[in-house]
Enzyme design. Sequence first.
Site, mmCIF file in Angstrom:
data_model
loop_
_atom_site.group_PDB
_atom_site.id
_atom_site.type_symbol
_atom_site.label_atom_id
_atom_site.label_comp_id
_atom_site.label_asym_id
_atom_site.label_seq_id
_atom_site.Cartn_x
_atom_site.Cartn_y
_atom_site.Cartn_z
ATOM 1 N N LYS A 1 0.754 -1.206 -0.103
ATOM 2 C CA LYS A 1 -0.064 -0.162 0.150
ATOM 3 C C LYS A 1 0.917 1.213 -0.045
ATOM 4 O O LYS A 1 1.589 1.463 0.956
ATOM 5 C CB LYS A 1 -0.947 0.162 1.277
ATOM 6 C CG LYS A 1 -1.892 1.125 1.358
ATOM 7 C CD LYS A 1 -2.623 1.530 2.495
ATOM 8 C CE LYS A 1 -1.760 2.671 3.202
ATOM 9 N NZ LYS A 1 -1.937 3.846 2.573
ATOM 10 N N GLU A 26 9.934 1.085 10.248
ATOM 11 C CA GLU A 26 10.944 2.145 10.327
ATOM 12 C C GLU A 26 10.128 3.359 10.478
ATOM 13 O O GLU A 26 9.264 3.670 9.739
ATOM 14 C CB GLU A 26 11.528 2.166 8.769
ATOM 15 C CG GLU A 26 12.169 0.752 8.365
ATOM 16 C CD GLU A 26 13.524 0.880 8.820
ATOM 17 O OE1 GLU A 26 14.044 2.067 9.564
ATOM 18 O OE2 GLU A 26 14.318 0.135 8.735
ATOM 19 N N CYS A 45 13.418 11.018 7.352
ATOM 20 C CA CYS A 45 13.401 10.491 8.770
ATOM 21 C C CYS A 45 14.510 10.615 9.339
ATOM 22 O O CYS A 45 14.543 10.915 10.643
ATOM 23 C CB CYS A 45 12.944 9.191 8.568
ATOM 24 S SG CYS A 45 14.038 8.069 7.422
ATOM 25 N N GLU A 48 9.098 15.409 15.926
ATOM 26 C CA GLU A 48 9.602 15.524 14.781
ATOM 27 C C GLU A 48 8.641 16.732 13.900
ATOM 28 O O GLU A 48 7.216 16.590 14.071
ATOM 29 C CB GLU A 48 9.068 14.320 13.876
ATOM 30 C CG GLU A 48 9.756 13.958 12.853
ATOM 31 C CD GLU A 48 9.556 12.494 12.336
ATOM 32 O OE1 GLU A 48 8.384 12.137 12.384
ATOM 33 O OE2 GLU A 48 10.428 11.849 11.411
HETATM 34 P P1 NAD Z 1 2.200 7.818 8.492
HETATM 35 O O1 NAD Z 1 2.592 7.186 9.621
HETATM 36 O O2 NAD Z 1 1.169 8.608 8.657
HETATM 37 O O3 NAD Z 1 1.698 7.179 7.147
HETATM 38 C C1 NAD Z 1 2.496 6.003 6.586
HETATM 39 C C2 NAD Z 1 1.835 4.958 6.010
HETATM 40 O O4 NAD Z 1 0.980 4.350 6.782
HETATM 41 C C3 NAD Z 1 0.824 5.517 4.881
HETATM 42 O O5 NAD Z 1 0.724 4.747 3.855
HETATM 43 C C4 NAD Z 1 -0.259 5.783 5.426
HETATM 44 O O6 NAD Z 1 -1.549 5.685 4.711
HETATM 45 C C5 NAD Z 1 -0.367 4.452 6.443
HETATM 46 N N1 NAD Z 1 -1.284 4.639 7.595
HETATM 47 C C6 NAD Z 1 -1.914 5.621 8.240
HETATM 48 N N2 NAD Z 1 -2.397 5.339 9.314
HETATM 49 C C7 NAD Z 1 -2.450 3.768 9.183
HETATM 50 C C8 NAD Z 1 -3.094 2.954 10.102
HETATM 51 N N3 NAD Z 1 -3.878 3.315 11.089
HETATM 52 N N4 NAD Z 1 -3.196 1.725 9.817
HETATM 53 C C9 NAD Z 1 -2.132 1.421 8.706
HETATM 54 N N5 NAD Z 1 -1.547 2.433 7.968
HETATM 55 C C10 NAD Z 1 -1.690 3.648 8.176
HETATM 56 O O7 NAD Z 1 3.408 8.755 7.895
HETATM 57 P P2 NAD Z 1 3.748 9.847 6.820
HETATM 58 O O8 NAD Z 1 3.160 11.029 7.122
HETATM 59 O O9 NAD Z 1 3.235 9.223 5.640
HETATM 60 O O10 NAD Z 1 5.233 9.734 6.564
HETATM 61 C C11 NAD Z 1 6.067 10.651 7.458
HETATM 62 C C12 NAD Z 1 6.707 9.648 8.554
HETATM 63 O O11 NAD Z 1 7.359 8.597 8.274
HETATM 64 C C13 NAD Z 1 7.734 10.529 9.444
HETATM 65 O O12 NAD Z 1 7.390 9.907 10.735
HETATM 66 C C14 NAD Z 1 8.762 9.885 9.219
HETATM 67 O O13 NAD Z 1 9.994 10.097 9.934
HETATM 68 C C15 NAD Z 1 8.513 8.506 8.669
HETATM 69 N N6 NAD Z 1 9.528 7.927 7.911
HETATM 70 C C16 NAD Z 1 10.391 7.023 8.441
HETATM 71 C C17 NAD Z 1 11.484 6.445 7.648
HETATM 72 C C18 NAD Z 1 12.447 5.258 8.080
HETATM 73 O O14 NAD Z 1 12.831 4.478 7.290
HETATM 74 N N7 NAD Z 1 12.680 5.486 9.424
HETATM 75 C C19 NAD Z 1 11.372 6.829 6.200
HETATM 76 C C20 NAD Z 1 10.444 7.599 5.698
HETATM 77 C C21 NAD Z 1 9.726 8.234 6.540
#
Ligand code: NAD
Length: 500
Positions: free
Chosen positions: A193, A269, A303, A403
């Site tokens: 997804k 991650e 991140c 963050e």
């Molecule tokens: P997010 O957690 O809001 O969403 C990430 C993914 O999870 C999206 O596809 C979203 O649709 C899905 N999602 C949202 N709610 C969900 C639920 N209840 N159940 C299952 N899936 C769900 O994050 P974002 O805003 O898309 O991305 C930013 C975040 O990602 C930041 O915190 C960043 O640090 C982190 N990030 C981490 C890494 C790493 O490798 N550690 C890399 C990139 C981004």
Amino acid sequence: MSSDLYTTIEATTGLPKVEQPLGLFIDNEFVSSTQGEKYDTFNPSTMAKITSFYIGNEEDVNKATVSSRKAFDGIWSKTSPRERNALLRKLGELIKRDKEKIALLDCLDAGKPYYSNALIDIDQIIELTEFFSGSSEKFTMGDTIPISTNKYCYTIKEPFGVVALIVPWNYPFAMACWKIQGALAAGNTVIIKPSELTSLSLLYAAKLFKEAGFPPGVINIIPGKGDTVGTALAMHMDIDKISFTGSTKVGGLILECSGKSNLKDVTLECGGKSAAVILEDADLQNAVESVAEGIFFNSGQNCTANSRIYVQKTVYDKFISLLKAHIKQTWKFGSNFDLFSKDCSMGPVISKVQYNKITDILKNVPKEVNVINDPIPDSVKGYFIPPTILTNVEQSSDLMQQEIFGPVTCVSQFSTYEEAIKLANDSKYGLAAMVFTSNIDSANKFARDIKAGTVWINSSNEEEVSVPFGGYKMSGIGRELGKSGVESFLQTKTIHVPVR
Ligand code: NAD
């Protein structure tokens, strides 16, 4: 081409047109979703609508799971490592061939500067696919363990079976490939997804998986919202593993879903608040350029962004003035805030939600905090936030602890190494850290003392596809990339062998 399931996307810049699929990808075909629901996607630099695509729900996840299970139990679990390597190699060639198209989609969908950012993301994925295409037999070996003269044991590494992958919007194609290529090399089938904000490049790439020869059901793509498709994947009883990249908050929900369903294996991650420590003996110009790259590249939506910078008191004023000068010279929105202009090194943030969140934070800083930036002209459309330095920030404040996920960094001072390491470790996160010094002993001491999954010495945010990546503390569980990028998609079977 234009129909319900395809459209043509083109930029006005002489770049190739893209025949863009708009459906879910199940069994190697694009299909509409069960309920016919669609999602509009926008270019964050202009706020113009790009297109709409189908998004799924629980029923679509069920269909994809049936397809993935059939593919795993059928052809895919009988495919040899060498055959998987060959398919990945072909995929790498196709990504290389269509690099400009994939970069164009990430540029429009995620607001990435085309030349300085979007193309570079895809270069990394070409390298990553080449790396994983040689990994199917290299990183999947078990051990032989001698027990006694009458017995030995051996282990076999086996794929989990059907794995679910959930990825965020900051590196749409790259984050997806970090997981997909490793999962496939290990021999799993995959349901992924993408973020609802940035699904186009992965849907386009579905065509490349098919063209490369991956059999139907080996990779299924279900775009959709987190609380429907994401939850359905995390709760599914016939999915064996889930690998998630995104916020720490949602990472926690994924763990909870695993616990409430079938205890599927979980890799997370998650977020970060990475500290850069600059000691007085550092090459200050290198430190400035590195930490600027570490916080402003991709508009700070990294991140591992160094969103906390601690500078030794003796060089603090010089550091701040060098950083201000460097920002003016290097970090530019490009002519007319155009992502395709060659001098564009910064784009907008991803969405109105992120834009409002960051601008609210900046408007409401405590009165003692200095906000250093050049405001964006009111006439500019799009979610642009200027590169911003915050000084005089309390260590315990939200600015220093939470963050922000934008081009905003706190710069603070310290006197001694002991103070610096204490400040750097004062975070619930532990994704990455950076140290700048010309003393090898100080660098090694920092690498030893810091609680983080990655440490950069005299650099920041340089990624290598062949080395493991992941977080300590609330930044995650498990590792991706390198050998770990395959191993995390394998489970161990132990066999006891009596010798009679
Ligand atoms: P997010 O957690 O809001 O969403 C990430 C993914 O999870 C999206 O596809 C979203 O649709 C899905 N999602 C949202 N709610 C969900 C639920 N209840 N159940 C299952 N899936 C769900 O994050 P974002 O805003 O898309 O991305 C930013 C975040 O990602 C930041 O915190 C960043 O640090 C982190 N990030 C981490 C890494 C790493 O490798 N550690 C890399 C990139 C981004």
